[in-house]
Design a protein around this motif. Structure first.
Motif, short mmCIF file in Angstrom:
data_model
loop_
_atom_site.label_atom_id
_atom_site.label_comp_id
_atom_site.label_asym_id
_atom_site.label_seq_id
_atom_site.Cartn_x
_atom_site.Cartn_y
_atom_site.Cartn_z
N GLY A 249 11.69 9.63 -34.58
CA GLY A 249 12.27 8.30 -34.35
C GLY A 249 11.32 7.26 -33.76
O GLY A 249 11.30 6.24 -33.50
N LYS A 250 10.06 7.90 -33.58
CA LYS A 250 9.03 7.14 -32.71
C LYS A 250 8.39 6.06 -33.42
O LYS A 250 7.96 5.16 -32.56
CB LYS A 250 7.84 8.22 -32.41
CG LYS A 250 6.89 8.63 -33.51
CD LYS A 250 5.86 9.64 -33.17
CE LYS A 250 5.00 10.05 -34.51
NZ LYS A 250 4.09 8.71 -34.77
N ASP A 251 8.50 5.92 -34.65
CA ASP A 251 8.07 4.77 -35.38
C ASP A 251 9.08 3.98 -35.74
O ASP A 251 8.62 2.92 -36.61
CB ASP A 251 6.86 5.22 -36.26
CG ASP A 251 5.88 5.87 -35.83
OD1 ASP A 251 5.36 5.17 -34.50
OD2 ASP A 251 5.01 6.68 -36.13
N ARG A 252 10.36 4.07 -35.70
CA ARG A 252 11.19 3.27 -36.32
C ARG A 252 11.66 2.05 -35.16
O ARG A 252 11.37 2.52 -33.88
CB ARG A 252 12.48 4.25 -36.45
CG ARG A 252 12.23 5.08 -37.54
CD ARG A 252 13.72 5.97 -37.74
NE ARG A 252 13.46 6.56 -39.01
CZ ARG A 252 14.19 6.59 -40.20
NH1 ARG A 252 15.18 5.83 -40.25
NH2 ARG A 252 14.09 7.18 -41.06
N ARG A 253 12.29 1.13 -35.58
CA ARG A 253 12.63 -0.10 -34.74
C ARG A 253 14.11 -0.34 -34.89
O ARG A 253 14.69 -0.40 -35.92
CB ARG A 253 11.60 -1.25 -35.09
CG ARG A 253 12.02 -2.46 -34.31
CD ARG A 253 11.06 -3.67 -34.94
NE ARG A 253 9.63 -3.34 -34.63
CZ ARG A 253 8.39 -4.22 -34.87
NH1 ARG A 253 8.87 -5.35 -35.55
NH2 ARG A 253 7.58 -3.95 -34.60
N LEU A 254 14.63 -0.67 -33.71
CA LEU A 254 15.85 -1.12 -33.53
C LEU A 254 15.94 -2.05 -32.33
O LEU A 254 15.50 -1.57 -31.37
CB LEU A 254 16.92 -0.02 -33.18
CG LEU A 254 18.29 -0.14 -33.10
CD1 LEU A 254 19.01 -0.69 -34.57
CD2 LEU A 254 19.33 0.77 -32.55
N GLY A 259 14.12 1.75 -28.24
CA GLY A 259 15.00 2.27 -29.23
C GLY A 259 15.49 3.72 -29.07
O GLY A 259 14.96 4.50 -28.10
N PRO A 260 16.44 3.98 -30.03
CA PRO A 260 16.89 5.54 -29.86
C PRO A 260 15.82 6.49 -30.50
O PRO A 260 14.93 6.18 -31.14
CB PRO A 260 18.22 5.39 -30.61
CG PRO A 260 17.69 4.38 -31.81
CD PRO A 260 16.89 3.38 -31.07
N VAL A 261 16.36 7.85 -30.46
CA VAL A 261 15.82 8.89 -31.01
C VAL A 261 16.46 8.75 -32.36
O VAL A 261 17.35 8.42 -32.61
CB VAL A 261 15.87 10.15 -30.38
CG1 VAL A 261 15.16 10.14 -28.99
CG2 VAL A 261 17.51 10.62 -30.25
N HIS A 262 15.87 9.61 -33.47
CA HIS A 262 16.46 9.71 -34.69
C HIS A 262 17.28 11.12 -34.58
O HIS A 262 16.80 12.14 -34.86
CB HIS A 262 15.38 9.93 -35.72
CG HIS A 262 15.86 9.75 -37.13
ND1 HIS A 262 17.24 9.96 -37.31
CD2 HIS A 262 15.17 10.05 -38.46
CE1 HIS A 262 17.30 9.80 -38.87
NE2 HIS A 262 16.11 9.89 -39.41
N HIS A 263 18.69 10.80 -34.41
CA HIS A 263 19.37 12.05 -34.08
C HIS A 263 19.60 12.93 -35.49
O HIS A 263 19.81 14.01 -35.49
CB HIS A 263 21.06 11.63 -33.96
CG HIS A 263 20.86 11.21 -32.17
ND1 HIS A 263 20.71 9.79 -32.17
CD2 HIS A 263 21.02 11.83 -31.25
CE1 HIS A 263 20.88 9.65 -30.84
NE2 HIS A 263 21.07 10.71 -30.25
N PHE A 264 19.60 12.14 -36.71
CA PHE A 264 19.67 12.88 -37.92
C PHE A 264 18.77 13.00 -38.85
O PHE A 264 18.77 12.82 -40.20
CB PHE A 264 20.89 12.16 -38.79
CG PHE A 264 22.03 12.09 -38.00
CD1 PHE A 264 23.03 13.22 -37.93
CD2 PHE A 264 22.70 11.08 -37.29
CE1 PHE A 264 24.27 13.36 -37.30
CE2 PHE A 264 23.85 11.03 -36.59
CZ PHE A 264 24.63 11.91 -36.82
N PHE A 265 17.37 13.32 -38.12
CA PHE A 265 16.34 13.55 -39.02
C PHE A 265 16.44 14.72 -40.04
O PHE A 265 15.57 14.75 -40.87
CB PHE A 265 15.17 13.97 -37.83
CG PHE A 265 15.17 15.33 -37.12
CD1 PHE A 265 14.79 16.29 -37.82
CD2 PHE A 265 16.03 15.19 -35.78
CE1 PHE A 265 15.19 17.50 -37.05
CE2 PHE A 265 16.06 16.39 -35.33
CZ PHE A 265 15.86 17.61 -35.85
#
Length: 265
Positions: A249-254, A259-265
């Motif tokens: 989730g490090k390069d995602r934007r919200l 922002g959050p971590v990517h729980h459903f990677f």
């Protein structure tokens, strides 16, 4: 042939932004393969930039939520997040004792990201009396310092985790997120029953998307406990899951903030 869900109950506040609190707990428990039920202690007006309002749920309704789920569903673990008052802490503690709940994981949320304390002295004392009921508590460094009333030397994390564990008679995962940045993150696990200390290492990941990491980690550990793992393997799997969720989730934007971590990677 029927099979039974491996279930986890999370008791915490709601995050309207979806990054932390109950929302992060449910995502983390689900991603780790367990079924999530919830008891909401407060609602918040919150997003990636901050918390703007908190609305406590009345204690009688919290008790009714607890009794509704505990009287119907068998839980392999219970995860507890922020309990904002002595009255709420005592109500949760009494009800869990009434139903003889085991495998309690307490994330003792006491300090905001800003550094502000979230609990007054009376609530802190009530929380301290509750910690001995837990199988595991997961404080970060500022929270650990509040629990023992002194600064913790970053070179003596093992000693600090042991002191906390023996004082409150529970196992402790002292999280390393507030330590100085290095190539590796170090989480310190003190196992109360064996008096052993274990250091868990993961790669440091540079990102501002860390909103809800504490909720995510404690919930992942609770999920692994509900699936039948003993404490040390459950903690190791939880830490590994969180590290991967941060990495993905490090390069995602919200939103405009953290922002959050990517729980459903």
């Amino acid at each position: 042939m029927n099979s039974t869900y491996k279930s986890v109950l999370t008791i915490a506040g709601s995050d309207s932004g979806g990054c932390a609190g109950i929302q992060a707990d449910i995502k983390s428990i689900s991603a780790n393969g367990a079924f999530a039920a919830s008891v909401i202690t407060a609602t918040t007006a919150q997003n990636t930039q901050g918390v703007f309002d908190i609305h406590p749920i009345p204690v009688p309704h919290i008790k009714k939520q607890l009794k509704a789920v505990l009287g119907d569903i068998v839980f392999g673990a219970v995860k507890i997040g922020m309990l904002h008052s002595s009255e709420v802490i005592e109500a949760v503690q009494e009800t869990l004792k009434e139903y003889r709940i085991r495998n309690i994981v307490i994330d003792p949320v006491m300090v905001a990201t800003s550094g502000d304390r979230l609990l007054n002295s009376a609530a802190l004392n009530s929380l301290k009396s509750f910690l001995g009921d837990a199988l595991l508590i997961t404080p970060n460094l500022p929270e650990a310092e509040l629990l023992i009333g002194k600064k913790i030397d970053s070179e003596k994390l093992g000693e600090a985790a042991k002191e906390i564990g023996n004082r409150f008679q529970t196992s402790v995962l002292l999280k390393g997120g507030h330590l100085e940045v290095s190539d590796q993150m170090t989480d310190t696990l003190f196992l109360y029953e064996t008096q052993n200390t274990v250091f868990i290492y993961n790669n440091y990941i540079a990102t501002k998307n860390t909103h809800g990491t504490g909720c995510t980690l404690s919930s992942a550990i609770a999920a692994q406990l509900s699936l039948g793992l003993t404490l040390e393997p459950a903690v190791r799997k939880g830490c590994s899951y969180l590290n991967e969720a941060i990495a993905h989730g490090k390069d995602r934007r919200l939103g405009k903030g953290h922002g959050p971590v990517h729980h459903f990677f």
